[in-house]
Design an enzyme around this catalytic site. Structure first.
Site, PDB file in Angstrom:
ATOM      1  N   HIS A  31      29.339  51.437  43.921  1.00  0.00           N
ATOM      2  CA  HIS A  31      28.478  50.256  44.016  1.00  0.00           C
ATOM      3  C   HIS A  31      27.910  50.122  45.429  1.00  0.00           C
ATOM      4  CE1 HIS A  31      31.658  48.068  46.075  1.00  0.00           C
ATOM      5  NE2 HIS A  31      32.488  48.187  45.039  1.00  0.00           N
ATOM      6  N   HIS A  34      30.269  50.637  48.517  1.00  0.00           N
ATOM      7  CA  HIS A  34      30.632  52.024  48.851  1.00  0.00           C
ATOM      8  C   HIS A  34      29.463  52.722  49.551  1.00  0.00           C
ATOM      9  CE1 HIS A  34      33.001  51.381  44.950  1.00  0.00           C
ATOM     10  NE2 HIS A  34      33.888  51.346  45.916  1.00  0.00           N
ATOM     11  N   CYS A 140      50.042  44.787  43.728  1.00  0.00           N
ATOM     12  CA  CYS A 140      48.691  44.663  43.160  1.00  0.00           C
ATOM     13  C   CYS A 140      48.165  46.051  42.871  1.00  0.00           C
ATOM     14  CB  CYS A 140      47.747  43.932  44.124  1.00  0.00           C
ATOM     15  SG  CYS A 140      46.022  44.047  43.554  1.00  0.00           S
ATOM     16  N   CYS A 143      44.778  46.900  44.617  1.00  0.00           N
ATOM     17  CA  CYS A 143      44.907  47.369  46.003  1.00  0.00           C
ATOM     18  C   CYS A 143      45.796  48.608  46.087  1.00  0.00           C
ATOM     19  CB  CYS A 143      45.557  46.316  46.897  1.00  0.00           C
ATOM     20  SG  CYS A 143      44.643  44.790  47.094  1.00  0.00           S
ATOM     21  N   CYS A 163      46.733  38.210  43.615  1.00  0.00           N
ATOM     22  CA  CYS A 163      46.410  38.998  44.805  1.00  0.00           C
ATOM     23  C   CYS A 163      45.284  38.288  45.562  1.00  0.00           C
ATOM     24  CB  CYS A 163      45.957  40.387  44.384  1.00  0.00           C
ATOM     25  SG  CYS A 163      45.039  41.235  45.675  1.00  0.00           S
ATOM     26  N   HIS A 166      41.947  40.575  45.068  1.00  0.00           N
ATOM     27  CA  HIS A 166      41.388  40.770  43.727  1.00  0.00           C
ATOM     28  C   HIS A 166      41.420  39.514  42.858  1.00  0.00           C
ATOM     29  CE1 HIS A 166      41.951  44.969  44.967  1.00  0.00           C
ATOM     30  NE2 HIS A 166      40.938  45.196  44.175  1.00  0.00           N
ATOM     31  N   LYS A 314      33.670  39.161  48.444  1.00  0.00           N
ATOM     32  CA  LYS A 314      33.462  40.592  48.671  1.00  0.00           C
ATOM     33  C   LYS A 314      32.834  41.194  47.424  1.00  0.00           C
ATOM     34  CE  LYS A 314      36.061  44.844  49.467  1.00  0.00           C
ATOM     35  NZ  LYS A 314      36.754  45.516  48.378  1.00  0.00           N
ATOM     36  N   LYS A 317      33.437  45.657  41.988  1.00  0.00           N
ATOM     37  CA  LYS A 317      33.019  46.054  40.652  1.00  0.00           C
ATOM     38  C   LYS A 317      32.880  44.832  39.745  1.00  0.00           C
ATOM     39  CE  LYS A 317      36.022  47.696  37.145  1.00  0.00           C
ATOM     40  NZ  LYS A 317      37.424  47.932  36.993  1.00  0.00           N
TER      41      LYS A 317
END
Ligand code: MSP
Length: 539
Positions: A31, A34, A140, A143, A163, A166, A314, A317
């Protein structure tokens, strides 16, 4: 013969400017986040190549661990099949599309990696750096990391904890496994950070790591026995290596550690590890400690970039809002894409992407300031001189200001992009120069001077157009690391190849040498560098 041998050995000893990206999890397709890190590394390494340095740029994929295994299961294929498919159909094609010029692509399922990883951990085990113990705690899978109870967020029920990254429930994991004596390395790490103040950048990242290591470090659980998708521990094959310990080693296994000592000596230690700030501790604490334990030199710098954000979170995905890198490149083009994120967000800080901001920068900076300048100059050389670049015989203070502006832009951009990884600042310095050249043309008004048919008038016209074309020769070189296709088009339009050779062979050291583009070069009005944007596609 002797000369050839000498040459080869000097080449081998010449230490490389070696840059790495994180290796990305292949549980899903790449995405924007990255691509952000990977483009930054590409611009950095292209810049250093233009300095004439021996450069090596590594990227790759992280293919072991529970997250990948579960994704493969859910899709009814083996983890290896899943990884092969994602790497070949999604990851490599995107890097190619974005013109990423990596020198190698490492996959952690390759034998060249797994064999060396086994040797590395066996060595640590033999040295007593790894011991057997038990661990339980919240884990998690997103992570791939044990969490500390204190950092968890409350979940939907009293028992559920989330988490913090996430926002998904953590799992309670109890394992008998092997531990790396990370706790022994706290003082040595602090000593190293103190002796190498530039090791972690930016300063905010460095401070975060210092605060973390100043508290007591705990030993690190480095093996898993509840699943088997990983590198088996050579001395106890019921266990696979913790995915992070496996993954971090890609930086040395790809560089020839344990297989090609000469290459390893040339590449290691790495010049820059680029990482997102989410994975800073792995790179600035665990990785250096592992290297210390193995007796290997530490990387020179770990540079953390901020996050691309969507709606204050952040970008990941799960909150991509449906925008993929190719949605943006098909609208704005690959070069503008490479430009935009580095120009708009100061490297190291978080930044939000917006379609409107991208459109505004595209139109004003790329199309109006830069693209129009290039097409106006080519059009006037065509119109007034039949496309043959005239000589500058009547240069004065106005031209000197352009020459000086270029020298300033080059030294600033070289320092900012090449050394400080301040891409936004470096690109801004180059665009200040573009502005200066636009201002110069506006003031000199060559279209009016053209009406003066006296020798003097024609000499002034020639001088103005030469100055502008020569300035563009320099911007093509300076912006080549950021926008390679556009620079290539401009290079062709200036007819520079015939006298100066390929764009790739131009160096930063000579770019400010005024007068490199010879009079007589054939200037043609090529394709528009930044075409007008289509309507925004309906989302
Ligand atoms: N596999 C590990 C890294 C191992 S390195 C030895 C991993 N992979 S990841 O696929 O989750 O990607 C991590 C990196 O992608 C981040 O550290 C960062 O460089 C980049 N980014 C992912 N999302 C991002 C944003 N939203 N914004 C900026 N960069 C982001 O962690």
């Amino acid at each position: 013969m002797a000369a050839t041998e000498d040459h080869t050995s000097t080449e081998a000893q010449r230490s490389a400017y070696y840059v790495t990206t994180p290796i990305y999890y292949v549980n899903d397709r790449p995405h924007l986040g990255h691509a952000y890190t990977t483009v930054a590394g590409d611009v950095l390494t292209r810049w250093h190549r233009q300095r004439g340095e021996n450069v090596w740029y590594l990227t790759g994929t992280d293919e072991h661990g529970q997250k990948i295994m579960r994704t493969a299961d859910a899709n009814g294929v083996t983890p290896q099949q899943w990884c092969d498919k994602l790497v070949e159909e999604e990851w490599k094609p995107l890097w190619q599309h974005l013109e990423i010029a990596n020198d190698d692509f490492i996959r952690t399922t390759q034998k060249r990696h797994t064999d060396r990883v086994q040797e590395f951990v066996q060595d640590l085990f033999d040295k007593g750096e790894i011991y057997k113990g038990g661990y339980e705690g919240p884990y998690c899978v997103g992570c791939e990391e044990y969490k500390l109870p204190g950092e968890l967020l409350p979940g939907a029920t009293d028992d559920e904890k989330l988490c913090p990254v996430h926002k998904r429930p953590v799992e309670w994991l109890e394992e008998e496994n092997y531990f790396f004596r990370l706790s022994a390395y706290g003082p040595k790490l602090l000593e190293f950070y103190a002796a190498n103040p530039d090791f972690i950048q930016p300063a905010s990242a460095r401070n975060e790591v210092l605060r973390f290591v100043e508290q007591d470090l705990k030993d690190l659980s480095i093996s898993r026995s509840t699943f088997n998708w990983g590198v088996p521990l050579p001395w106890d094959e019921k266990h696979v290596l913790y995915v992070w310990v496996d993954a971090l080693q890609n930086y040395i296994t790809a560089a020839g550690y344990g297989s090609d000592p000469e290459r390893f000596a040339e590449l290691w230690p790495a010049s820059v590890h680029l990482v997102g700030k989410d994975i800073l501790r792995f790179h600035a604490v665990i990785w250096p400690a592992m290297l210390m334990a193995a007796g290997l030199p530490l990387p020179k710098r770990v540079v953390a970039n901020g996050w691309l954000m969507v709606g204050g979170e952040k970008m990941s995905k799960s909150n991509l809002t449906g925008i993929s890198p190719t949605d943006l490149t098909s609208h704005f083009g690959v070069d503008a894409y490479r430009y935009y994120f580095l120009r708009a967000i100061p490297f190291g800080t978080d930044g939000s992407f917006s379609w409107e901001d991208f459109t505004a920068r595209y139109t004003s900076e790329l199309a109006n300031d830069y693209g129009n300048l290039a097409s106006r100059v080519a059009a006037m050389v065509g119109k007034y001189f039949d496309g043959a670049l005239p000589a500058a015989t009547a240069a004065g203070p106005a031209e000197q200001a352009v020459v000086d502006g270029l020298a300033k832009a080059v030294s600033e951009a070289d320092r900012k992009i090449g050394e400080e990884l301040d891409f936004a600042g470096g690109i801004a310095a180059i665009f200040e120069f573009v502005k200066l050249v636009n201002g110069y043309l506006t003031e000199q008004e060559p279209w009016k001077v053209a009406k003066d048919t006296s020798d003097e008038g024609q000499a002034r016209l020639a001088t103005i157009l030469y100055t502008a074309a020569e300035a563009l020769r320099a911007t093509a070189v300076l912006l080549n690391p950021v926008m390679p296709s556009t620079s290539e088009k401009l290079w062709e339009s200036l007819g520079a190849e015939a006298s100066l050779g390929s764009l790739a062979s131009q160096t930063i050291a000579t770019v400010a040498d005024w007068g490199r583009l010879p009079a007589g070069s054939t200037v043609v009005k090529g394709d528009i560098l930044f075409p007008r944007l289509e309507e925004k596609p309906a989302s």
